[in-house]
Scaffold this motif. Structure first.
Motif, PDB file in Angstrom:
ATOM      1  N   ALA A  50     -30.094  35.769 -10.295  1.00 32.31           N
ATOM      2  CA  ALA A  50     -29.874  37.363 -10.993  1.00 32.31           C
ATOM      3  C   ALA A  50     -29.874  37.066 -11.599  1.00 32.31           C
ATOM      4  CB  ALA A  50     -29.535  38.082  -9.936  1.00 32.31           C
ATOM      5  N   SER A  51     -30.936  38.010 -12.744  1.00 35.19           N
ATOM      6  CA  SER A  51     -30.361  38.502 -13.778  1.00 35.19           C
ATOM      7  C   SER A  51     -29.641  39.299 -14.753  1.00 35.19           C
ATOM      8  CB  SER A  51     -31.584  38.323 -15.200  1.00 35.19           C
ATOM      9  OG  SER A  51     -32.643  37.075 -14.846  1.00 35.19           O
ATOM     10  N   THR A  52     -28.421  39.164 -14.602  1.00 32.90           N
ATOM     11  CA  THR A  52     -27.415  40.597 -15.349  1.00 32.90           C
ATOM     12  C   THR A  52     -27.294  40.503 -17.027  1.00 32.90           C
ATOM     13  OG1 THR A  52     -25.397  39.539 -14.607  1.00 32.90           O
ATOM     14  CG2 THR A  52     -26.806  40.429 -13.203  1.00 32.90           C
ATOM     15  N   ASP A  53     -26.496  41.898 -17.621  1.00 38.25           N
ATOM     16  CA  ASP A  53     -25.704  41.901 -18.661  1.00 38.25           C
ATOM     17  C   ASP A  53     -25.188  41.034 -18.750  1.00 38.25           C
ATOM     18  OD1 ASP A  53     -27.865  44.205 -19.289  1.00 38.25           O
ATOM     19  OD2 ASP A  53     -26.403  45.304 -19.024  1.00 38.25           O
ATOM     20  N   ALA A  54     -24.188  40.047 -17.604  1.00 38.65           N
ATOM     21  CA  ALA A  54     -23.542  38.834 -17.588  1.00 38.65           C
ATOM     22  C   ALA A  54     -23.590  37.327 -17.976  1.00 38.65           C
ATOM     23  CB  ALA A  54     -22.319  39.689 -17.322  1.00 38.65           C
ATOM     24  N   GLN A  55     -24.952  37.114 -16.895  1.00 38.77           N
ATOM     25  CA  GLN A  55     -25.708  36.022 -16.330  1.00 38.77           C
ATOM     26  C   GLN A  55     -27.067  36.121 -16.493  1.00 38.77           C
ATOM     27  OE1 GLN A  55     -24.496  35.588 -13.127  1.00 38.77           O
ATOM     28  NE2 GLN A  55     -26.303  36.509 -11.544  1.00 38.77           N
ATOM     29  N   ILE A  56     -27.513  34.713 -16.440  1.00 41.45           N
ATOM     30  CA  ILE A  56     -29.050  34.281 -17.142  1.00 41.45           C
ATOM     31  C   ILE A  56     -29.354  32.838 -16.121  1.00 41.45           C
ATOM     32  CG2 ILE A  56     -29.250  34.068 -19.016  1.00 41.45           C
ATOM     33  CD1 ILE A  56     -32.724  35.882 -18.909  1.00 41.45           C
ATOM     34  N   LEU A  75     -18.369  37.034 -20.816  1.00 38.24           N
ATOM     35  CA  LEU A  75     -17.918  37.883 -20.093  1.00 38.24           C
ATOM     36  C   LEU A  75     -17.641  39.789 -20.934  1.00 38.24           C
ATOM     37  CD1 LEU A  75     -14.607  36.518 -19.821  1.00 38.24           C
ATOM     38  CD2 LEU A  75     -15.986  36.801 -17.887  1.00 38.24           C
ATOM     39  N   PRO A  76     -18.469  40.221 -20.228  1.00 32.85           N
ATOM     40  CA  PRO A  76     -18.791  41.588 -21.146  1.00 32.85           C
ATOM     41  C   PRO A  76     -17.940  42.427 -21.652  1.00 32.85           C
ATOM     42  CG  PRO A  76     -18.768  42.382 -18.656  1.00 32.85           C
ATOM     43  CD  PRO A  76     -17.739  40.772 -18.381  1.00 32.85           C
ATOM     44  N   LEU A  77     -16.227  41.761 -21.937  1.00 35.96           N
ATOM     45  CA  LEU A  77     -15.168  42.290 -22.093  1.00 35.96           C
ATOM     46  C   LEU A  77     -16.083  42.635 -24.359  1.00 35.96           C
ATOM     47  CD1 LEU A  77     -12.225  40.125 -20.197  1.00 35.96           C
ATOM     48  CD2 LEU A  77     -12.693  43.010 -19.435  1.00 35.96           C
ATOM     49  N   MET A  78     -15.340  43.706 -24.638  1.00 39.77           N
ATOM     50  CA  MET A  78     -15.428  43.127 -26.608  1.00 39.77           C
ATOM     51  C   MET A  78     -15.044  42.231 -26.273  1.00 39.77           C
ATOM     52  SD  MET A  78     -17.581  46.250 -26.650  1.00 39.77           S
ATOM     53  CE  MET A  78     -16.404  46.357 -28.587  1.00 39.77           C
ATOM     54  N   LYS A  79     -13.588  41.765 -26.179  1.00 38.00           N
ATOM     55  CA  LYS A  79     -13.041  40.861 -27.164  1.00 38.00           C
ATOM     56  C   LYS A  79     -13.538  39.788 -27.606  1.00 38.00           C
ATOM     57  CE  LYS A  79      -8.975  43.481 -27.838  1.00 38.00           C
ATOM     58  NZ  LYS A  79      -7.385  43.081 -27.187  1.00 38.00           N
ATOM     59  N   VAL A  80     -14.186  39.104 -26.454  1.00 38.66           N
ATOM     60  CA  VAL A  80     -14.584  37.958 -26.443  1.00 38.66           C
ATOM     61  C   VAL A  80     -16.541  37.783 -25.571  1.00 38.66           C
ATOM     62  CG1 VAL A  80     -12.904  36.832 -25.179  1.00 38.66           C
ATOM     63  CG2 VAL A  80     -14.584  38.390 -23.514  1.00 38.66           C
ATOM     64  N   SER A  81     -16.973  38.796 -26.034  1.00 34.94           N
ATOM     65  CA  SER A  81     -18.345  39.569 -26.053  1.00 34.94           C
ATOM     66  C   SER A  81     -19.488  38.897 -26.719  1.00 34.94           C
ATOM     67  CB  SER A  81     -19.172  41.084 -25.649  1.00 34.94           C
ATOM     68  OG  SER A  81     -18.934  41.247 -27.068  1.00 34.94           O
ATOM     69  N   HIS A 111     -31.488  33.501 -26.169  1.00 41.48           N
ATOM     70  CA  HIS A 111     -31.128  34.975 -25.384  1.00 41.48           C
ATOM     71  C   HIS A 111     -29.432  35.205 -25.581  1.00 41.48           C
ATOM     72  CE1 HIS A 111     -31.292  37.225 -21.418  1.00 41.48           C
ATOM     73  NE2 HIS A 111     -30.265  36.912 -21.394  1.00 41.48           N
ATOM     74  N   ALA A 112     -29.007  34.173 -25.480  1.00 36.18           N
ATOM     75  CA  ALA A 112     -27.618  34.934 -26.001  1.00 36.18           C
ATOM     76  C   ALA A 112     -27.352  35.420 -27.114  1.00 36.18           C
ATOM     77  CB  ALA A 112     -26.878  33.611 -25.828  1.00 36.18           C
ATOM     78  N   SER A 113     -28.310  34.823 -28.869  1.00 40.45           N
ATOM     79  CA  SER A 113     -28.124  35.376 -29.915  1.00 40.45           C
ATOM     80  C   SER A 113     -29.224  36.655 -30.376  1.00 40.45           C
ATOM     81  CB  SER A 113     -28.630  34.306 -30.340  1.00 40.45           C
ATOM     82  OG  SER A 113     -29.207  35.187 -31.812  1.00 40.45           O
ATOM     83  N   GLU A 114     -30.383  36.788 -29.575  1.00 40.33           N
ATOM     84  CA  GLU A 114     -31.269  37.970 -29.206  1.00 40.33           C
ATOM     85  C   GLU A 114     -31.131  39.271 -28.714  1.00 40.33           C
ATOM     86  OE1 GLU A 114     -35.429  36.953 -29.945  1.00 40.33           O
ATOM     87  OE2 GLU A 114     -34.613  35.060 -31.009  1.00 40.33           O
ATOM     88  N   LYS A 115     -30.353  38.547 -27.723  1.00 43.17           N
ATOM     89  CA  LYS A 115     -30.400  39.414 -26.283  1.00 43.17           C
ATOM     90  C   LYS A 115     -28.923  40.480 -26.162  1.00 43.17           C
ATOM     91  CE  LYS A 115     -34.160  39.535 -24.864  1.00 43.17           C
ATOM     92  NZ  LYS A 115     -35.811  40.629 -25.597  1.00 43.17           N
ATOM     93  N   TRP A 116     -28.094  39.652 -25.341  1.00 44.90           N
ATOM     94  CA  TRP A 116     -26.313  39.800 -25.821  1.00 44.90           C
ATOM     95  C   TRP A 116     -25.928  39.967 -27.161  1.00 44.90           C
ATOM     96  CZ3 TRP A 116     -25.170  35.565 -21.578  1.00 44.90           C
ATOM     97  CH2 TRP A 116     -25.627  35.811 -20.211  1.00 44.90           C
TER      98      TRP A 116
END
Length: 167
Positions: A50-56, A75-81, A111-116
């Motif tokens: 399932a696609s989420t803000d943390a996985q696809i 990981l959605p943590l600011m320092k490693v996002s 996806h990593a670059s443009e969406k996240w």
């Protein structure tokens, strides 16, 4: 013609079947054993893709057949996002040599670059998997470390190389 798209719950059966093929044909490249992968229910598999803000998870389709997969998580943590991890890259052996893995890697990088908004990708590869290492190097990944004895398959240990690519 190959189509690349994110997977969804309706793809769970096909994803599980391809992962089972991966555990049989590439046991030193895929972490779960065949038994572990087979033991996952379709509901578990559907949740895993399932696609989420943390996985696809992206799939490569030849007509309606799922012939390649790769996952991406962060990981959605600011320092490693700013970074995301690629996992589970696999193409059905009958469909290799057609650029499918490269297209999957391009899809997850985009996806990593443009969406996240990620600035780098990471992955691990069995140090003895020369074909995979060549693939990743051709896509701009470089080794930044080695984990000794990262996997144990049938009593034999395998090192994993950690690689990254700046986006």
């Amino acid at each position: 013609m190959i189509t690349i798209r994110p997977l969804n719950a309706a793809d769970a059966e096909r994803f599980k079947a391809l992962r089972l093929l991966a555990t049989k044909t590439s046991p030193t490249a895929i972490w779960p054993t065949h038994e572990e992968e087979n033991g996952r229910s379709i509901d578990e598999v559907a949740g895993r893709i399932a696609s989420t803000d943390a996985q696809i998870v992206f799939g490569a389709f030849a007509s309606d057949a799922l012939v390649g997969i790769t996952g991406l998580r962060r990981l959605p943590l600011m320092k490693v996002s700013h970074k995301a991890t690629i996992w589970g890259v696999f193409v059905d052996p009958a469909h290799r040599g057609k650029g499918i893995a490269q297209n999957l890697l391009h899809a997850v990088a985009e996806h990593a670059s443009e969406k996240w908004g990620c600035a780098q990708l990471q992955l691990c590869v069995n140090a003895e998997n020369l074909a995979a290492k060549r693939l990743y190097a051709s896509q701009g990944f470089v080794v930044f470390g080695v984990e000794p004895r990262a996997l144990r398959v049938d009593g034999q240990f395998y090192d994993e190389e950690h690689m990254y690519k700046a986006l």
